[in-house]
Design a protein around this motif. Structure first.
Motif, PDB file in Angstrom:
ATOM      1  N   ILE A 148       0.850  -1.192   0.000  1.00 47.55           N
ATOM      2  CA  ILE A 148       0.000   0.000   0.000  1.00 47.55           C
ATOM      3  C   ILE A 148       0.882   1.237   0.000  1.00 47.55           C
ATOM      4  CG2 ILE A 148      -1.488   1.406   1.504  1.00 47.55           C
ATOM      5  CD1 ILE A 148      -2.884  -1.156   2.347  1.00 47.55           C
ATOM      6  N   THR A 149       0.509   2.205  -0.828  1.00 47.74           N
ATOM      7  CA  THR A 149       1.155   3.503  -0.746  1.00 47.74           C
ATOM      8  C   THR A 149       0.083   4.571  -0.531  1.00 47.74           C
ATOM      9  OG1 THR A 149       2.710   5.036  -1.777  1.00 47.74           O
ATOM     10  CG2 THR A 149       1.134   3.968  -3.238  1.00 47.74           C
ATOM     11  N   CYS A 150       0.439   5.552   0.262  1.00 46.61           N
ATOM     12  CA  CYS A 150      -0.463   6.664   0.529  1.00 46.61           C
ATOM     13  C   CYS A 150       0.362   7.941   0.554  1.00 46.61           C
ATOM     14  CB  CYS A 150      -1.220   6.472   1.842  1.00 46.61           C
ATOM     15  SG  CYS A 150      -0.145   6.072   3.248  1.00 46.61           S
ATOM     16  N   GLY A 151      -0.315   9.073   0.533  1.00 49.25           N
ATOM     17  CA  GLY A 151       0.369  10.353   0.522  1.00 49.25           C
ATOM     18  C   GLY A 151      -0.263  11.297   1.524  1.00 49.25           C
ATOM     19  N   ARG A 152      -0.210  12.570   1.230  1.00 47.37           N
ATOM     20  CA  ARG A 152      -0.712  13.587   2.148  1.00 47.37           C
ATOM     21  C   ARG A 152      -2.191  13.825   1.912  1.00 47.37           C
ATOM     22  NH1 ARG A 152      -2.164  16.684   5.889  1.00 47.37           N
ATOM     23  NH2 ARG A 152      -1.026  18.563   6.497  1.00 47.37           N
ATOM     24  N   ARG A 153      -2.971  13.591   2.929  1.00 44.12           N
ATOM     25  CA  ARG A 153      -4.401  13.905   2.900  1.00 44.12           C
ATOM     26  C   ARG A 153      -4.599  15.236   3.620  1.00 44.12           C
ATOM     27  NH1 ARG A 153      -9.415  10.808   6.003  1.00 44.12           N
ATOM     28  NH2 ARG A 153     -10.378   9.997   4.126  1.00 44.12           N
ATOM     29  N   ARG A 154      -5.281  16.167   2.980  1.00 44.19           N
ATOM     30  CA  ARG A 154      -5.475  17.498   3.556  1.00 44.19           C
ATOM     31  C   ARG A 154      -6.956  17.810   3.730  1.00 44.19           C
ATOM     32  NH1 ARG A 154      -0.751  20.383   3.679  1.00 44.19           N
ATOM     33  NH2 ARG A 154       0.904  19.697   2.255  1.00 44.19           N
ATOM     34  N   GLU A 155      -7.239  18.530   4.781  1.00 41.67           N
ATOM     35  CA  GLU A 155      -8.597  19.008   5.019  1.00 41.67           C
ATOM     36  C   GLU A 155      -8.876  20.207   4.112  1.00 41.67           C
ATOM     37  OE1 GLU A 155     -12.311  19.654   6.116  1.00 41.67           O
ATOM     38  OE2 GLU A 155     -11.121  17.871   6.576  1.00 41.67           O
ATOM     39  N   VAL A 156     -10.058  20.194   3.477  1.00 43.10           N
ATOM     40  CA  VAL A 156     -10.407  21.255   2.537  1.00 43.10           C
ATOM     41  C   VAL A 156     -10.583  22.595   3.246  1.00 43.10           C
ATOM     42  CG1 VAL A 156     -12.060  22.007   0.783  1.00 43.10           C
ATOM     43  CG2 VAL A 156     -11.532  19.574   1.022  1.00 43.10           C
ATOM     44  N   TYR A 157     -11.234  22.576   4.402  1.00 41.38           N
ATOM     45  CA  TYR A 157     -11.549  23.826   5.102  1.00 41.38           C
ATOM     46  C   TYR A 157     -11.016  23.802   6.545  1.00 41.38           C
ATOM     47  CZ  TYR A 157     -14.885  23.983   1.240  1.00 41.38           C
ATOM     48  OH  TYR A 157     -15.466  23.957   0.001  1.00 41.38           O
ATOM     49  N   PRO A 158      -9.704  23.745   6.733  1.00 42.54           N
ATOM     50  CA  PRO A 158      -9.164  23.689   8.096  1.00 42.54           C
ATOM     51  C   PRO A 158      -9.405  24.976   8.884  1.00 42.54           C
ATOM     52  CG  PRO A 158      -7.393  24.012   6.515  1.00 42.54           C
ATOM     53  CD  PRO A 158      -8.633  23.738   5.727  1.00 42.54           C
ATOM     54  N   GLN A 159      -9.649  26.066   8.168  1.00 40.47           N
ATOM     55  CA  GLN A 159      -9.842  27.348   8.837  1.00 40.47           C
ATOM     56  C   GLN A 159     -11.261  27.538   9.369  1.00 40.47           C
ATOM     57  OE1 GLN A 159      -9.600  26.849   5.604  1.00 40.47           O
ATOM     58  NE2 GLN A 159     -11.344  27.879   4.638  1.00 40.47           N
ATOM     59  N   ARG A 160     -12.184  26.681   8.985  1.00 39.89           N
ATOM     60  CA  ARG A 160     -13.583  26.877   9.383  1.00 39.89           C
ATOM     61  C   ARG A 160     -13.838  26.555  10.845  1.00 39.89           C
ATOM     62  NH1 ARG A 160     -17.484  24.916   4.340  1.00 39.89           N
ATOM     63  NH2 ARG A 160     -16.922  26.647   2.935  1.00 39.89           N
ATOM     64  N   THR A 161     -13.277  25.463  11.326  1.00 42.84           N
ATOM     65  CA  THR A 161     -13.472  25.080  12.730  1.00 42.84           C
ATOM     66  C   THR A 161     -12.174  24.498  13.279  1.00 42.84           C
ATOM     67  OG1 THR A 161     -14.132  22.761  12.363  1.00 42.84           O
ATOM     68  CG2 THR A 161     -15.869  24.445  12.186  1.00 42.84           C
ATOM     69  N   ILE A 162     -12.035  24.563  14.592  1.00 41.20           N
ATOM     70  CA  ILE A 162     -10.848  23.975  15.219  1.00 41.20           C
ATOM     71  C   ILE A 162     -10.830  22.461  15.037  1.00 41.20           C
ATOM     72  CG2 ILE A 162     -10.556  25.817  16.908  1.00 41.20           C
ATOM     73  CD1 ILE A 162     -11.972  24.059  18.953  1.00 41.20           C
ATOM     74  N   TYR A 163     -12.001  21.878  14.862  1.00 43.26           N
ATOM     75  CA  TYR A 163     -12.068  20.422  14.703  1.00 43.26           C
ATOM     76  C   TYR A 163     -11.574  20.002  13.320  1.00 43.26           C
ATOM     77  CZ  TYR A 163     -15.149  21.490  18.592  1.00 43.26           C
ATOM     78  OH  TYR A 163     -15.668  21.993  19.759  1.00 43.26           O
ATOM     79  N   ASN A 164     -11.907  20.779  12.295  1.00 44.08           N
ATOM     80  CA  ASN A 164     -11.360  20.523  10.972  1.00 44.08           C
ATOM     81  C   ASN A 164      -9.846  20.668  10.975  1.00 44.08           C
ATOM     82  OD1 ASN A 164     -13.903  20.105   9.966  1.00 44.08           O
ATOM     83  ND2 ASN A 164     -13.955  21.908   8.660  1.00 44.08           N
ATOM     84  N   ALA A 165      -9.358  21.706  11.658  1.00 46.81           N
ATOM     85  CA  ALA A 165      -7.912  21.914  11.746  1.00 46.81           C
ATOM     86  C   ALA A 165      -7.231  20.744  12.449  1.00 46.81           C
ATOM     87  CB  ALA A 165      -7.621  23.216  12.492  1.00 46.81           C
ATOM     88  N   LEU A 166      -7.907  20.197  13.452  1.00 46.03           N
ATOM     89  CA  LEU A 166      -7.367  19.035  14.167  1.00 46.03           C
ATOM     90  C   LEU A 166      -7.190  17.850  13.219  1.00 46.03           C
ATOM     91  CD1 LEU A 166      -6.626  17.846  16.993  1.00 46.03           C
ATOM     92  CD2 LEU A 166      -8.992  17.062  17.135  1.00 46.03           C
ATOM     93  N   CYS A 167      -8.197  17.606  12.374  1.00 46.28           N
ATOM     94  CA  CYS A 167      -8.093  16.521  11.388  1.00 46.28           C
ATOM     95  C   CYS A 167      -6.896  16.734  10.475  1.00 46.28           C
ATOM     96  CB  CYS A 167      -9.370  16.456  10.551  1.00 46.28           C
ATOM     97  SG  CYS A 167     -10.830  15.890  11.427  1.00 46.28           S
ATOM     98  N   ASP A 168      -6.737  17.962   9.982  1.00 48.72           N
ATOM     99  CA  ASP A 168      -5.661  18.267   9.045  1.00 48.72           C
ATOM    100  C   ASP A 168      -4.299  17.991   9.673  1.00 48.72           C
ATOM    101  OD1 ASP A 168      -5.084  19.480   6.345  1.00 48.72           O
ATOM    102  OD2 ASP A 168      -3.917  20.844   7.603  1.00 48.72           O
ATOM    103  N   MET A 169      -4.146  18.313  10.937  1.00 45.80           N
ATOM    104  CA  MET A 169      -2.873  18.091  11.609  1.00 45.80           C
ATOM    105  C   MET A 169      -2.636  16.615  11.918  1.00 45.80           C
ATOM    106  SD  MET A 169      -2.850  21.394  14.160  1.00 45.80           S
ATOM    107  CE  MET A 169      -1.170  21.149  14.724  1.00 45.80           C
ATOM    108  N   GLU A 170      -3.693  15.885  12.193  1.00 49.44           N
ATOM    109  CA  GLU A 170      -3.556  14.442  12.451  1.00 49.44           C
ATOM    110  C   GLU A 170      -2.985  13.719  11.237  1.00 49.44           C
ATOM    111  OE1 GLU A 170      -7.267  12.794  13.556  1.00 49.44           O
ATOM    112  OE2 GLU A 170      -7.229  13.578  15.605  1.00 49.44           O
ATOM    113  N   TRP A 171      -3.337  14.197  10.059  1.00 48.69           N
ATOM    114  CA  TRP A 171      -2.915  13.512   8.828  1.00 48.69           C
ATOM    115  C   TRP A 171      -1.529  13.918   8.355  1.00 48.69           C
ATOM    116  CZ3 TRP A 171      -8.271  15.294   6.855  1.00 48.69           C
ATOM    117  CH2 TRP A 171      -9.261  14.471   7.409  1.00 48.69           C
TER     118      TRP A 171
END
Length: 361
Positions: A148-171
């Protein structure tokens, strides 16, 4: 391990298929399908041109796309059919798991197209980034021991909520040999078949669990330094944050119960950490407080100390001050719902009842 450069992005006769899973994803699914169709058109001539040694007779079928729907009521099925992609409706009389949906899509794809070598799995709330497929297939083609190969997954709207930003940083995880992937990844068909696909009983964390079984068979999981997918978490409330962490705790406990041994304590550290910070340590503090309030109050400082430690780690990875601080605090708060997830798993094991999937949106 082989490296890749611009000349390495040549595909040696691969056949590719897509498995998408989702339910009521709406515009997110349209964005997902659109990203696939756009790259599907561009990747086929490259495959065919390589097959025909620089000829221009592009007669290879477009890579097939199958969407596994889990009871959508928002017109998702009709939309996917309208763009000439295959649809499989999951039998919802049986307990739903994302693992079962992915297995269903994989089985359908291989029945219709048995010569497929690579499968791109993607969640319906994600979109594939331009150029990912060529680079990922190239990497697998020159690294035969990578499943399996994977790359960088990014959140589309990390600036909208702190929870979205949390997802973006987890990845934002390290590049190279890794233990697991998330829901989006390119897989070698032979490797997935060798371990029997996803465990359909896993209601969460099915990808890391399958990666564990792949690594036991000496396959590698590799993250490359490429943009892979964008994701729309749409996580706007604390309740969603709570449920997402509860699901994570459940998944840690399930994987530990399934595979942990003395020689390989799989996920034991995570479960112990969750139980310690969310249960054992608070009980210790509460027990000490009546006899020595200063000591109890001093022990409470361990929580901000841990949050600060995580904050420093994220700052070193060049994240902003605010986002790193939020990540550190929320990571510690998340131990509480994770503990509820662990106890939910334990209660299910004790009662013998199967637990329904834990969804946060």
């Amino acid at each position: 391990m082989s490296t890749h450069n611009n000349d390495a992005y040549k595909i040696s006769e691969p056949t590719l298929g897509f498995v998408i899973i989702g339910r009521n994803e709406g515009d997110r699914l349209r964005r997902c399908i659109g990203s696939i169709l756009e790259q599907r058109q561009s990747i086929s001539p490259k495959i065919d041109a390589h097959k025909n040694d620089n000829t221009h007779d592009h007669d290879v079928d477009l890579p097939p796309v199958v969407y596994v729907d889990s009871g959508s009521t928002d017109g998702s099925v009709e939309y996917v059919k309208s763009v000439d992609c295959d649809v499989v409706r999951l039998d919802m009389t049986t307990r739903f798991t994302a693992a079962r949906a992915r297995n269903t899509g994989l089985a359908y794809l291989l029945e219709k197209h048995p010569n497929i070598e690579y499968i791109q799995f993607i969640d319906g709330d994600c979109a594939i980034q331009p150029g990912w497929l060529v680079k990922a297939i190239s990497f697998l083609s020159v690294n035969p021991h990578v499943a399996i190969t994977c790359g960088r997954r990014r959140e589309v709207y990390p600036q909208r909520t702190i929870y979205n930003a949390l997802c973006d940083m987890e990845w934002d995880t390290p590049i190279g040999d890794t233990k697991s992937c998330g829901g989006d990844f390119l897989a070698r068909k032979d490797a997935i078949i060798a371990v029997g696909g996803f465990n359909p009983e896993m209601i969460a964390g099915e990808e890391p669990e399958m990666c564990f079984r792949l690594r036991k068979k000496n396959w590698k999981i590799w993250r490359i330094a490429e943009e892979m997918t964008s994701h729309d978490a749409a996580m706007t409330s604390f309740r969603q944050f709570w449920l997402r962490n509860k699901r994570a705790g459940f998944a840690y406990a399930a994987r530990s119960a399934l595979h942990a041994t003395k020689q390989n304590p799989y996920c034991v550290r995570e479960v112990v950490s969750i139980c310690f910070w969310a249960c054992v340590f608070p009980i210790v503090i509460a027990s000490i407080y009546p006899f020595s309030p200063p000591i109890a109050l001093f022990l409470i400082l361990a929580y901000p100390a841990m949050a600060f430690r995580i904050f420093i780690r994220k700052i070193r990875r060049r994240n902003s001050f605010r986002r790193s601080l939020v990540y550190g605090v929320l990571t510690q708060i998340g131990k509480v719902p994770q503990f509820f997830g662990v106890t939910k798993f334990a209660m299910g094991q004790f009662s013998g009842r199967k637990t329904a999937i834990i969804e946060y949106k």
